[in-house]
Write a protein that holds these residues in place. Sequence first.
Motif, mmCIF file in Angstrom:
data_model
loop_
_atom_site.group_PDB
_atom_site.id
_atom_site.type_symbol
_atom_site.label_atom_id
_atom_site.label_comp_id
_atom_site.label_asym_id
_atom_site.label_seq_id
_atom_site.Cartn_x
_atom_site.Cartn_y
_atom_site.Cartn_z
ATOM 1 N N ARG A 1 15.854 56.941 11.569
ATOM 2 C CA ARG A 1 15.940 55.917 12.595
ATOM 3 C C ARG A 1 14.550 55.354 12.943
ATOM 4 N NH1 ARG A 1 20.062 55.360 16.239
ATOM 5 N NH2 ARG A 1 21.262 56.346 14.563
ATOM 6 N N LEU A 2 13.565 56.233 13.034
ATOM 7 C CA LEU A 2 12.193 55.774 13.291
ATOM 8 C C LEU A 2 11.716 54.856 12.166
ATOM 9 C CD1 LEU A 2 10.647 59.120 14.584
ATOM 10 C CD2 LEU A 2 10.908 57.030 15.936
ATOM 11 N N SER A 3 12.019 55.240 10.942
ATOM 12 C CA SER A 3 11.600 54.455 9.782
ATOM 13 C C SER A 3 12.246 53.073 9.803
ATOM 14 C CB SER A 3 11.979 55.192 8.492
ATOM 15 O OG SER A 3 11.599 54.448 7.357
ATOM 16 N N GLU A 4 13.509 53.002 10.236
ATOM 17 C CA GLU A 4 14.202 51.716 10.319
ATOM 18 C C GLU A 4 13.509 50.761 11.290
ATOM 19 O OE1 GLU A 4 18.696 53.457 9.365
ATOM 20 O OE2 GLU A 4 18.112 52.943 11.435
ATOM 21 N N HIS A 5 12.794 51.342 12.264
ATOM 22 C CA HIS A 5 12.044 50.526 13.230
ATOM 23 C C HIS A 5 10.562 50.440 12.853
ATOM 24 C CE1 HIS A 5 15.706 51.286 15.564
ATOM 25 N NE2 HIS A 5 15.366 50.237 16.286
ATOM 26 N N LYS A 6 10.278 50.790 11.593
ATOM 27 C CA LYS A 6 8.911 50.724 11.053
ATOM 28 C C LYS A 6 7.933 51.615 11.832
ATOM 29 C CE LYS A 6 9.620 46.052 9.234
ATOM 30 N NZ LYS A 6 10.068 46.607 7.941
ATOM 31 N N ILE A 7 8.442 52.753 12.265
ATOM 32 C CA ILE A 7 7.599 53.751 12.937
ATOM 33 C C ILE A 7 7.429 54.938 11.991
ATOM 34 C CG2 ILE A 7 7.412 55.349 14.873
ATOM 35 C CD1 ILE A 7 9.059 53.346 16.504
ATOM 36 N N PRO A 8 6.210 55.220 11.568
ATOM 37 C CA PRO A 8 6.000 56.325 10.631
ATOM 38 C C PRO A 8 6.108 57.679 11.313
ATOM 39 C CG PRO A 8 3.893 55.373 11.264
ATOM 40 C CD PRO A 8 4.960 54.526 11.914
ATOM 41 N N SER A 9 6.644 58.637 10.593
ATOM 42 C CA SER A 9 6.667 60.031 11.043
ATOM 43 C C SER A 9 6.524 60.912 9.807
ATOM 44 C CB SER A 9 7.958 60.351 11.798
ATOM 45 O OG SER A 9 9.083 60.188 10.951
ATOM 46 N N MET A 10 6.105 62.138 10.021
ATOM 47 C CA MET A 10 5.866 63.029 8.885
ATOM 48 C C MET A 10 6.447 64.414 9.169
ATOM 49 S SD MET A 10 4.150 61.259 6.602
ATOM 50 C CE MET A 10 3.379 62.498 5.559
ATOM 51 N N ILE A 11 6.790 65.118 8.093
ATOM 52 C CA ILE A 11 7.268 66.494 8.218
ATOM 53 C C ILE A 11 6.153 67.433 7.773
ATOM 54 C CG2 ILE A 11 8.960 68.194 7.447
ATOM 55 C CD1 ILE A 11 10.891 65.838 6.961
ATOM 56 N N TYR A 12 5.554 68.093 8.729
ATOM 57 C CA TYR A 12 4.534 69.121 8.452
ATOM 58 C C TYR A 12 5.051 70.437 9.013
ATOM 59 C CZ TYR A 12 1.286 65.193 7.874
ATOM 60 O OH TYR A 12 0.664 64.030 7.471
ATOM 61 N N TYR A 13 5.649 71.287 8.130
ATOM 62 C CA TYR A 13 5.652 71.239 6.679
ATOM 63 C C TYR A 13 7.089 71.429 6.214
ATOM 64 C CZ TYR A 13 0.689 71.620 7.347
ATOM 65 O OH TYR A 13 -0.585 71.379 7.755
ATOM 66 N N SER A 14 7.442 70.849 5.083
ATOM 67 C CA SER A 14 8.816 70.933 4.608
ATOM 68 C C SER A 14 9.090 72.235 3.859
ATOM 69 C CB SER A 14 9.124 69.745 3.692
ATOM 70 O OG SER A 14 8.274 69.753 2.561
ATOM 71 N N LYS A 15 8.034 72.957 3.506
ATOM 72 C CA LYS A 15 8.187 74.199 2.747
ATOM 73 C C LYS A 15 7.139 75.203 3.209
ATOM 74 C CE LYS A 15 8.917 73.735 -1.683
ATOM 75 N NZ LYS A 15 8.683 73.544 -3.152
ATOM 76 N N PRO A 16 7.556 76.427 3.560
ATOM 77 C CA PRO A 16 6.559 77.432 3.963
ATOM 78 C C PRO A 16 5.756 77.922 2.762
ATOM 79 C CG PRO A 16 8.728 78.426 3.867
ATOM 80 C CD PRO A 16 8.923 76.954 3.617
ATOM 81 N N MET A 17 4.672 78.589 3.029
ATOM 82 C CA MET A 17 3.776 79.032 1.965
ATOM 83 C C MET A 17 4.479 79.947 0.963
ATOM 84 S SD MET A 17 0.680 77.732 2.434
ATOM 85 C CE MET A 17 -0.733 78.768 2.122
ATOM 86 N N HIS A 18 5.290 80.875 1.478
ATOM 87 C CA HIS A 18 5.882 81.877 0.575
ATOM 88 C C HIS A 18 6.905 81.266 -0.374
ATOM 89 C CE1 HIS A 18 9.226 81.927 3.508
ATOM 90 N NE2 HIS A 18 9.938 82.469 2.547
ATOM 91 N N LYS A 19 7.335 80.029 -0.134
ATOM 92 C CA LYS A 19 8.272 79.361 -1.026
ATOM 93 C C LYS A 19 7.594 78.373 -1.972
ATOM 94 C CE LYS A 19 12.458 79.732 1.795
ATOM 95 N NZ LYS A 19 13.552 78.983 2.481
ATOM 96 N N GLN A 20 6.279 78.262 -1.885
ATOM 97 C CA GLN A 20 5.563 77.372 -2.796
ATOM 98 C C GLN A 20 5.644 77.921 -4.227
ATOM 99 O OE1 GLN A 20 4.368 74.459 -2.167
ATOM 100 N NE2 GLN A 20 4.306 74.413 0.070
ATOM 101 N N GLU A 21 5.892 77.028 -5.163
ATOM 102 C CA GLU A 21 6.040 77.432 -6.564
ATOM 103 C C GLU A 21 4.811 78.173 -7.086
ATOM 104 O OE1 GLU A 21 7.995 77.667 -10.320
ATOM 105 O OE2 GLU A 21 8.699 77.228 -8.294
#
Length: 373
Positions: free
Chosen positions: A307-327
Amino acid sequence: MEFRDLKMPYQKYKHEIDGAIQKVLMKADFISGAEIHVLEERLAKYVGVKHCISCANGTEAMTLVLMAWGIEKDDAIFVPDFTFFSTGEVVSLRGATPIFVDIDPNTFNIDTSKLEKAIKSVIEAGKQKPKAIIPVDLFGLPADHHEIARIAQKYDLLVLEDAAQGFGGNINGQKAGSFGDAATTSFFPAKPLGCYGDGGAIFTNSDQLANLLNSYKVHGKGTNKYDNVRIGLNSRLDTIQAAVLNVKLTAFIEHELADINQIYKRYHERLEGIVGVPIIPEGYYSSFAQYTIKLENKIKRDTLKTRLSEHKIPSMIYYSKPMHKQEAFRSREYDESNYLVANALCDTVLSLPMHPYLVEEEIDQVCKIILNV
């Protein structure tokens, strides 16, 4: 709307920044110029430590410290599970083992009770030697450094404060970057104090460590750069970036840190009770590298982001993956029950636009959409 506005501060301080860069260009003093030494002295004074050693970036700042400490294979280094990849990466680069520790659900920083439990577990297993802790000042908020110091002293561990996101924060007036045996920061453009490229710095009160670091960062130099007494790196902050940082540091001290905390208060007033808002413990002061909210679940988080993106408002996900799940860390096995908080946050956090130059109308626009959703 900008997520982290890098254009506005340049426009505001264009004359000063252009002049500082032009001065370096005219002198052609590109490597280890006078601006480097001025910056290091100013940063050390601001943080409240004896030494500041600038370098090429925040990742190499941590790498240099681990090199100087002799971190190697079979050493165990304790790292929060919810943070940027480099904090664990530098440990593996030294051949050591990063031990990921779950985080506090309120502060998002390393959970000190789980930290001590992890240290005991490693000692009991007997496969690695506990050597150091790297607490992260996540999103601008200093970690629980007093409790971390107590634990480190109890188990004879070194502490490297990763203050890349925390520069400007403090605990009862003691600045981020002054905790532990050493601390590092990053001048990546989007950090609280950022340059126009890569850059980093190390802070310490140890004369011996400072001398080692100044050697390691220039090919392990001895009396001069052609007298190489150890294997090192080429990790110098260039003079143009130092010139930019000297201008930006003044703005940071004079108003940016206070301004971003005023923006935090405006967000807080509008969003408290609607979503999970950042919790700042008593006596703590954040530099708000990010303003991160929590939603009830992944569906609601993702819906709001859309919804934020539809209104041209940027947002970010910090973090989408925890360290122990990093490849990159797949070679080790992990008990998911040890990472319940980190796993949950990866599905529910969302960072909103946050920088000292946000205006009231922009904050209102963001909050209105959140309220509607």
